[in-house]
Design an enzyme around this catalytic site. Structure first.
Site, PDB file in Angstrom:
ATOM      1  N   HIS A  34     -39.406 -49.834  -9.118  1.00 40.26           N
ATOM      2  CA  HIS A  34     -38.353 -49.153  -9.559  1.00 40.26           C
ATOM      3  C   HIS A  34     -38.271 -48.901 -10.457  1.00 40.26           C
ATOM      4  O   HIS A  34     -37.641 -47.150 -10.742  1.00 40.26           O
ATOM      5  CB  HIS A  34     -37.466 -50.447 -10.095  1.00 40.26           C
ATOM      6  N   HIS A  78     -35.065 -51.765  -3.127  1.00 40.18           N
ATOM      7  CA  HIS A  78     -33.712 -52.224  -3.508  1.00 40.18           C
ATOM      8  C   HIS A  78     -32.894 -50.643  -5.151  1.00 40.18           C
ATOM      9  O   HIS A  78     -31.476 -50.525  -4.132  1.00 40.18           O
ATOM     10  CB  HIS A  78     -32.763 -53.513  -3.600  1.00 40.18           C
ATOM     11  N   GLU A 108     -34.031 -57.504 -18.791  1.00 41.65           N
ATOM     12  CA  GLU A 108     -33.490 -58.787 -17.637  1.00 41.65           C
ATOM     13  C   GLU A 108     -32.775 -60.156 -18.767  1.00 41.65           C
ATOM     14  O   GLU A 108     -34.341 -60.258 -19.843  1.00 41.65           O
ATOM     15  CB  GLU A 108     -34.329 -59.151 -17.139  1.00 41.65           C
ATOM     16  N   ASP A 114     -44.422 -55.671 -11.403  1.00 43.25           N
ATOM     17  CA  ASP A 114     -43.284 -56.425 -10.616  1.00 43.25           C
ATOM     18  C   ASP A 114     -42.150 -55.596 -10.734  1.00 43.25           C
ATOM     19  O   ASP A 114     -41.380 -55.201 -10.254  1.00 43.25           O
ATOM     20  CB  ASP A 114     -43.034 -57.713 -11.584  1.00 43.25           C
ATOM     21  N   LYS A 140     -38.435 -59.496 -19.531  1.00 47.42           N
ATOM     22  CA  LYS A 140     -37.986 -60.672 -19.542  1.00 47.42           C
ATOM     23  C   LYS A 140     -36.760 -61.062 -20.488  1.00 47.42           C
ATOM     24  O   LYS A 140     -37.979 -60.961 -21.819  1.00 47.42           O
ATOM     25  CB  LYS A 140     -38.411 -61.664 -18.781  1.00 47.42           C
ATOM     26  N   ARG A 148     -39.919 -69.530  11.386  1.00 45.71           N
ATOM     27  CA  ARG A 148     -39.882 -71.095  11.654  1.00 45.71           C
ATOM     28  C   ARG A 148     -39.558 -72.491  12.193  1.00 45.71           C
ATOM     29  O   ARG A 148     -39.967 -72.915  12.770  1.00 45.71           O
ATOM     30  CB  ARG A 148     -41.529 -71.508  11.138  1.00 45.71           C
ATOM     31  N   LYS A 173     -41.046 -55.253  -0.666  1.00 48.63           N
ATOM     32  CA  LYS A 173     -41.796 -55.126  -1.687  1.00 48.63           C
ATOM     33  C   LYS A 173     -41.843 -56.680  -1.698  1.00 48.63           C
ATOM     34  O   LYS A 173     -41.982 -57.602  -1.236  1.00 48.63           O
ATOM     35  CB  LYS A 173     -41.209 -53.948  -2.852  1.00 48.63           C
TER      36      LYS A 173
END
Ligand SMILES: NC(=O)c1ccc[n+]([C@@H]2O[C@H](COP(=O)([O-])OP(=O)(O)OC[C@H]3O[C@@H](n4cnc5c(N)ncnc54)[C@H](OP(=O)(O)O)[C@@H]3O)[C@@H](O)[C@H]2O)c1
Length: 523
Positions: free
Chosen positions: A274, A212, A250, A269, A374, A70, A182
């Site tokens: 995955h 990915h 993570e 998520d 996480k 944009r 995604k």
């Protein structure tokens, strides 16, 4: 008593195995158009990946990339920005002027809003210009690096303007394809609606739904490991495998993604895409050929064999968690509820452990424990295959426990494969210890800055959808996770936060896996 940690034995591969090989494929002549080129994904992943492909000679000489967003920008201003992005990216450390000049002359920019038909007319004019200059048929690759709310609208416009016409024959040239980022939907119903909207306009082979993870070296290696070696397949079943653990841990918290994450949570998520992809690759039957449809057929079959989890059985199959304050690498970090843009009483899970059962002959009775969280103790993604213990142990081992054989496929970091087994400690006693035979990509092939996006972009340019998700696969995965998401939304957690940042997740998860006589690994 738990077994002592295994001693690592580095595995040396012969020189000729580590020698570079000629690339087997090169992109078709094409124009790639990135819709949403002002965003983070374009800066951090897509442009560095395209640059690297050019650097490695994997792009056709007849290639251009158009960024569309944009903000009003000239071609030159967009190029300058992309050069900086490539320099900043973790994938590319150094950009020689000559290579940059070759890349820069292929970069262009179109400004406009994705909801405005005039914008697509401008893109169309630009693409037509390149095709005319090129003087030969060029494929068109559109990358939707946009918020998911505009995926369907973008495809509608691409179709209505004729930029991406429906092409029923995959062999027809020039081709026109769309890569969709995604998340693909936020539930089974929304994913199905998005599939229907896209497939009303395009053929399935024109749609590349990206995950990915599938472009990662070790994930692809899983297929090679399983199906290019004869030693694993005979033992890859319920007779020899006790259970499988798939971990995606993570150390980071929610970072700047709270707006999305509060709605999504860990199951949407990580699991829907995955982790179920990793499970499918681990558990699927051998495909007849390494062709997109053969591999995808097997993945869908195994996903459909997963025993449904219902709200009534959720506690037998899953545990959830949310991180509280703690420390990562010695530094104090806030809890999830204290993060920016997170509700102070948020019920969003940041950790989940799920026991999947695959109801087919190969896997009957073998639990697949899949967990992701996480703010865990370490960053690690791996698949661990734990084999059955020997039926009878004649060694006393001084009353000490011993480890079961485990094959670990490390996806990140330190990509590689290791096998843990028992040996005798030198000496007069028959004392056992666990050792680890280790293959590390970095040790054998050297450090690689090759990213998953390079593989995936190149595959899309040659029309290979093997590492992309098909519509039925996406829906099969949603139908597995939807009941978990729904059951947990209907029953708010009473114990959140229930794990300390920097730990291995909630204590309930340890009790959960112990019910099957297993114990979580600490990668
Ligand atoms: N970033 C990652 O590492 C990552 C990883 C996995 C998946 N993804 C997915 O990839 C997609 C893009 O992610 P991102 O991180 O790049 O997002 P982002 O930073 O928010 O960028 C989105 C881009 O889309 C543009 N955009 C939004 N609405 C538009 C509209 N109506 N018309 C024209 N342009 C519009 C934005 O333009 P403005 O700049 O003008 O707002 C911006 O350039 C998302 O679906 C995300 O889920 C991203």
């Amino acid at each position: 008593m738990s077994a002592p940690p295994p001693v690592a034995i580095p595995l040396r591969l012969s020189e000729h195995l580590a020698a570079p090989v000629e690339p087997l494929k090169k992109g078709d002549p094409c124009t790639a158009v990135i819709l949403g080129a002002g965003g983070d994904l374009t800066r951090r992943k897509l442009m560095p990946a395209l640059y690297h492909l050019l650097h490695d000679g994997l792009l056709h000489d007849d290639f251009s990339v158009v960024g569309a967003a944009r903000e009003p920008l000239t071609d030159q201003a967009f190029r300058d920005r992309m050069r900086q992005a490539i320099l900043d990216s973790t994938e590319v450390g150094h950009v020689p002027d000559a290579t940059w000049d070759r890349f820069a002359q292929r970069i262009h920019y179109v400004q406009g809003d994705m909801t405005d038909p005039a914008f697509f007319a401008a893109v169309s004019a630009r693409v037509a210009e390149f095709e005319k200059e090129s003087g030969r048929p060029r494929g068109r690759l559109f990358y939707l690096a946009l918020p998911p709310s505009v995926y369907a609208t973008a495809v509608e416009h691409l179709s209505a303007t004729g930029l991406v016409p429906r092409i029923d024959d995959p062999a027809q040239r020039p081709w026109a394809r769309v890569i969709v980022e995604k998340p693909f939907g936020s539930s089974l119903a929304t994913a199905r609606a998005l599939n229907q909207s896209i497939l009303k306009r395009l053929a399935e082979h024109q749609v590349f739904r990206i995950d990915h993870y599938l472009g990662k070296e070790t994930v692809q290696n899983l297929l090679v490991l399983r199906f290019a070696n004869s030693i694993f397949e005979p033992i890859w079943n319920r007779r020899h495998i006790h259970h499988v653990q798939i971990t995606a841990a993570e150390t980071v918290g929610v970072e700047h993604r709270a707006g999305y994450y509060e709605q999504a949570g860990v199951v949407r998520d990580m699991f829907q895409n995955h982790l179920l992809q990793l499970l499918a690759l681990t558990a699927m039957e051998p495909p007849v050929a390494f062709r997109a449809e053969d591999v995808r057929d097997e993945k869908v079959k195994v996903l459909r064999a997963i025993r449904p989890i219902t709200p009534a059985t959720i506690d037998d199959f899953a545990v959830r968690g949310q991180y509280g304050p703690g420390a990562i690498g010695g530094l104090a970090v806030p809890g999830y509820r204290q993060e920016d843009r997170v509700a102070p009483n948020s019920a969003t899970p940041t950790y989940a452990a799920v026991r999947f059962l695959v109801d087919n002959w190969r896997w009957q009775g073998v639990p697949f424990f899949v967990r992701s969280g996480k703010r865990m103790a370490r960053r690690a993604t791996e698949i661990a295959i734990q084999f059955q213990r020997p039926p009878h142990l004649m060694f006393q081992n001084g009353g000490r426990s011993f480890a079961a054989n485990t094959l670990v496929i490390r996806i990140q970091p330190n990509e590689g494969v290791s096998l843990c087994f028992e040996i005798k400690v030198p000496g007069v006693d028959v004392k056992m210890t666990s050792v680890q035979m280790d293959f590390s990509y970095a040790n054998v092939f050297g450090a690689t800055d090759h990213s998953a996006y390079e593989t995936l972009l190149l595959d899309a340019m040659v029309g290979d959808g093997t590492l992309y998700a098909r519509s039925d696969q996406v829906e099969a995965a949603w139908s597995i996770v939807d009941p978990i998401v729904q059951a947990w939304s209907a029953e708010p957690p009473r114990d959140f936060p229930n794990y300390v940042s920097g730990s291995w997740g909630p204590g309930a998860a340890d009790a959960f896996i112990a019910r099957d006589g297993c114990q979580w690994r600490q990668p």
